[in-house]
Write an enzyme that holds these catalytic residues in place. Sequence first.
Site, mmCIF file in Angstrom:
data_model
loop_
_atom_site.group_PDB
_atom_site.id
_atom_site.type_symbol
_atom_site.label_atom_id
_atom_site.label_comp_id
_atom_site.label_asym_id
_atom_site.label_seq_id
_atom_site.Cartn_x
_atom_site.Cartn_y
_atom_site.Cartn_z
ATOM 1 N N ALA A 35 0.841 -1.201 0.000
ATOM 2 C CA ALA A 35 0.000 0.000 0.000
ATOM 3 C C ALA A 35 0.874 1.248 0.000
ATOM 4 C CB ALA A 35 -0.905 -0.007 1.223
ATOM 5 N N SER A 83 29.210 -16.302 -28.382
ATOM 6 C CA SER A 83 28.632 -17.505 -27.781
ATOM 7 C C SER A 83 29.759 -18.236 -27.054
ATOM 8 C CB SER A 83 27.963 -18.371 -28.831
ATOM 9 O OG SER A 83 28.842 -18.588 -29.891
ATOM 10 N N LYS A 116 25.169 -21.734 -15.680
ATOM 11 C CA LYS A 116 24.764 -21.282 -17.021
ATOM 12 C C LYS A 116 23.242 -21.261 -17.044
ATOM 13 C CE LYS A 116 25.722 -21.905 -21.914
ATOM 14 N NZ LYS A 116 24.370 -21.855 -22.446
ATOM 15 N N GLU A 190 21.403 -12.396 -18.420
ATOM 16 C CA GLU A 190 20.421 -13.357 -18.908
ATOM 17 C C GLU A 190 19.041 -13.033 -18.328
ATOM 18 O OE1 GLU A 190 21.949 -15.526 -20.883
ATOM 19 O OE2 GLU A 190 20.642 -17.269 -21.080
ATOM 20 N N CYS A 428 -13.029 -49.975 -8.514
ATOM 21 C CA CYS A 428 -14.270 -50.514 -7.953
ATOM 22 C C CYS A 428 -15.388 -50.672 -8.989
ATOM 23 C CB CYS A 428 -14.753 -49.644 -6.795
ATOM 24 S SG CYS A 428 -15.353 -48.034 -7.331
HETATM 25 S S1 IVH Z 1 29.144 -15.468 -20.518
HETATM 26 C C1 IVH Z 1 31.649 -14.542 -24.084
HETATM 27 N N1 IVH Z 1 27.856 -16.343 -18.398
HETATM 28 O O1 IVH Z 1 25.117 -18.731 -22.590
HETATM 29 C C2 IVH Z 1 30.868 -15.006 -22.920
HETATM 30 N N2 IVH Z 1 26.868 -16.652 -20.526
HETATM 31 O O2 IVH Z 1 26.174 -20.126 -24.952
HETATM 32 C C3 IVH Z 1 29.442 -14.884 -23.153
HETATM 33 N N3 IVH Z 1 24.696 -17.757 -20.455
HETATM 34 O O3 IVH Z 1 24.667 -16.207 -24.967
HETATM 35 C C4 IVH Z 1 28.539 -15.300 -22.156
HETATM 36 N N4 IVH Z 1 24.577 -17.973 -18.280
HETATM 37 O O4 IVH Z 1 23.014 -16.357 -23.040
HETATM 38 C C5 IVH Z 1 27.847 -16.227 -19.738
HETATM 39 N N5 IVH Z 1 26.826 -17.054 -16.444
HETATM 40 C C6 IVH Z 1 26.823 -16.920 -17.791
HETATM 41 C C7 IVH Z 1 25.755 -17.380 -18.572
HETATM 42 C C8 IVH Z 1 25.823 -17.237 -19.946
HETATM 43 C C9 IVH Z 1 23.957 -18.181 -19.436
HETATM 44 C C10 IVH Z 1 24.290 -17.868 -21.872
HETATM 45 C C11 IVH Z 1 24.324 -16.564 -22.629
HETATM 46 C C12 IVH Z 1 25.180 -16.807 -23.847
HETATM 47 C C13 IVH Z 1 25.137 -18.288 -23.930
HETATM 48 C C14 IVH Z 1 26.344 -18.800 -24.651
#
Ligand code: IVH
Length: 685
Positions: A35, A83, A116, A190, A428
Site C-alpha cells: 500500500a 557464444s 549457465k 540473462e 471398484c
Molecule cells: S558469458 C563470451 N555467463 O550462454 C561469454 N553466458 O552459450 C558470453 N549464459 O549467450 C557469455 N549464463 O546467453 C555467460 N553465467 C553466464 C551465462 C551465460 C547463461 C548464456 C548466454 C550466452 C550463452 C552462450
Amino acid sequence: MTFDDTRTRAEQLRKVLEYHNYRYYVLDDPEINDAAYDALMNELRALEAEFPELQTPDSPTQRVGAPPLEAFDKVEHARPMLSLANAFDIGEVRHWYERVCRLVGHDQIEWGVEPKIDGLAVAITYVNGRLVLGATRGNGVVGEDITPNIRTVRQVPLEIPVRAPRRAQEDLPPFLTDLPTPARLEVRGEVYMRLADFERLNREQAEAGEKTFANPRNAAAGSLRLLDSRITAQRPLSFFAYGIGILDDNVEIQTQWEVLGYLGGLGFPINPDARHFTNFEEALAYAETWMSRRDELDYEVDGAVFKVNSLALQEKLGYAGREPRWALAFKFPASEAITTLKDIKVNVGRTGVLNPNAILEPVPIGGVIVSNATLHNEDYIKERDLRIGDRVVVKRSGDVIPKVLRSLPEFRDGDELIWEMPGHCPACGEPVVRLEGEAAAYCTNSACPAQLIREVEHFVSRGAMDIEGLGSKLAERFVTEGLIRDVADLYTLEQARLEEMDGLGHKSAQNLLAAIEASKDRGLTRVLTALGIRHVGSTVAELLAGQYPSMDALMSTGEGELRRIKGIGPQIAESLTDWFSHEPNRRVIEKLRAAGVNLTSRRVAPQGPAALAGLTFVLTGTLPSLTRDEAKALIEAAGGRVTGSVSNNTDYVVAGDSPGSKLDKARRLNIRVIDEAGLRELLGE
Ligand code: IVH
C-alpha cells in the site's frame, strides 16, 4: 509548489521507488508494504499526468509497458555478443584447461565458475545512469531493440546506481559501494523465468485459453519479444547480470570477480552461486556439484560456465571465431528425452480423483531411468494429443514426477490409439464423473477400496500419524483382505489376526501394533492432517489446533466463525464444515476417540507473548520431537519469523538430524546454530 519543486519531487519519487523496487525484487526483503509503495507510485503518476514533460521513458511508472510496436528496430552491438564453446564431459573441460595454460604460458590462473542460466542473453545500455537501450543478442552482431520490454523487467534497474544498502551476498565479491554513475555502461546478462513463475504462467495461460510454453526458456524468450510490452509487463521475468560490454568510467576492474562486485554494487542482481577459485580442480569440483544440485535452484540451468578470471588474460587469450578462448560452457546432461508412450493407466487418488499416468518405454534422463510420468488429467492429454504408441518428449526436473511434455506426431505410423478416460473406476467399477468447470474426473464411490488405500497411506505418513512399518503394500492388503473399512479401524487390529496374514511374522506384527499404539498421542494437529480433509494440510491443521483446544471444539464451530480466522479462507471453512457434516466421517472421529487417540491440541504457551519478536529462523533436518510445522508454529506464536533459506538476515538456524546444505551455509555465514533444546530454551520452556 513551483514547477521546479514538482520536478524535484518527481525525481525524488523515482529514486525512492527504484530503491523499494530493488529491495522487493532483488533483495527479496521489502522495507515498506504494497500500500505504501502504491501510494508513492500514485503520487508520481499524478505528477506525470499533470506535467507530461516530467514523464521520462525510464520512469518507474513505465514498468507497465508502452503502446505496441509495429516491429523491432535492429541494433548493432557495439561489441559482438559472443557464444560459448561447449564441453560435454570432464575430459573435455580438462582439455580446455590445458590449452588455456599452454596459451598463457603458466598455470597460475584464477577461475570463475557460474551457473549457465537457461534464458536469453540481453545487452542493456545506461547513459549517465539512465536505461536507454535494451537489446537481444540476435546473431551476435545485430540484435533487436527491445527497450520497452526490458523496462518492464522488475529486477532490471531503470536508474543506476540504486542507492540502497546492499546486502553483501555470501561468497560473492564484496559489492562496491558509493559508486559514481558511469557515463556509459552496457551490462550483459540473462533474462530468464523462475520455475514457479513458469508453472503459474502456464496455468494461467491454459485457463485463459491462451497458448502454453514448452519450457521456461521459451516462456522467457516469447515474453521478452512481444511487440506489446504491456503484455511483457505481466510476465514474471527475472534477470542476472554477468558481464560488461562497454564501460566509460574510471573504475578499476581487473577480474570477472570484480565485474560481479561492481555490477552488484550498482544494483544489478548477481547470481549468488557464482564463485572463483585459484585451483582448477576445485573449480571443476564445484561445477560438478551443480550437475546433481541443479534441482535445488528455482530456475533452469543447462550447465556451468568457466571463465578465466583476469580480464587482462581474457584479452590476451582472445577469440576463436565467435567463441572466446577464455570461457567454456560445461553442459549438463539434458533433462529431457524422447521415448515411447506404451500405455496410459489410471490411478485412484485419496479423494477419488482419477490420475492418468504414462507408462513409458524406460529411458535414462539425467542419470535416472524413467518409466512413468504424470499426465495430470484428461485435458492435459487431449491438449497435447498424446496417443498410445506415440513418441513423446519426457522431462525430469528435480525430485518431481517426470512429465510428458508433448508428442512427436511426425513419428506416427497410424497404429497409435487415442485414449479416453474410462467411464468406470478401474478399482471398484463404479461410474466416473467430471464436474462442470473441473479438470479432474472422480470415482463417485466413497467406499472405493482404492480411495481407502490412499487414505490409509496418507493417514500413516510421516507428517501425519507417523506409523512406522505400515507401507503401501500392507495398506492395500488390510483393505482388500477386509481388515479395515476406514482409517480408525487401524486401531482395532489384533496381534493374532495380523499373524495369520501371509508373510507377517510375530515380531513385525508386534512392532506394527506398537507403532500404531505410539501414534495415539500425536495430538490434534497431526490427526487433522492425517484425516486428509481437502485443503487442510499440516499448516492449516496447525493453525486450527492453535485456535481450538480439541476436535469437539472445532467440530462445533460454524463455517462463518471459521472464516473469520486469519489464514482460513472460505474454501477451507467450507471444506471443513462439509467434511464434519458427513455421518461416516463423524463415525471415524468417534472411533478414534474410543480407541484412545488424543484429539486435543498440545498448545504450548510461549514465555511472554513475543519472546522471539524480530528474530528470523531457518529450520533444517529432523528435530527429535517437533515436526517442522510444529516448530514453525511455536516460533511464530512467540513473534519470530521462519524463512526457507539462510541469508545474512537469519538470526538462528535450528538444526536437527541429517541437516541439509542450509547448515553448511549457516556455518559459512557465521550464523548461530541451535538444536531443539536450544529453541525450547529461547522459547522459555
Ligand atoms: S558469458 C563470451 N555467463 O550462454 C561469454 N553466458 O552459450 C558470453 N549464459 O549467450 C557469455 N549464463 O546467453 C555467460 N553465467 C553466464 C551465462 C551465460 C547463461 C548464456 C548466454 C550466452 C550463452 C552462450
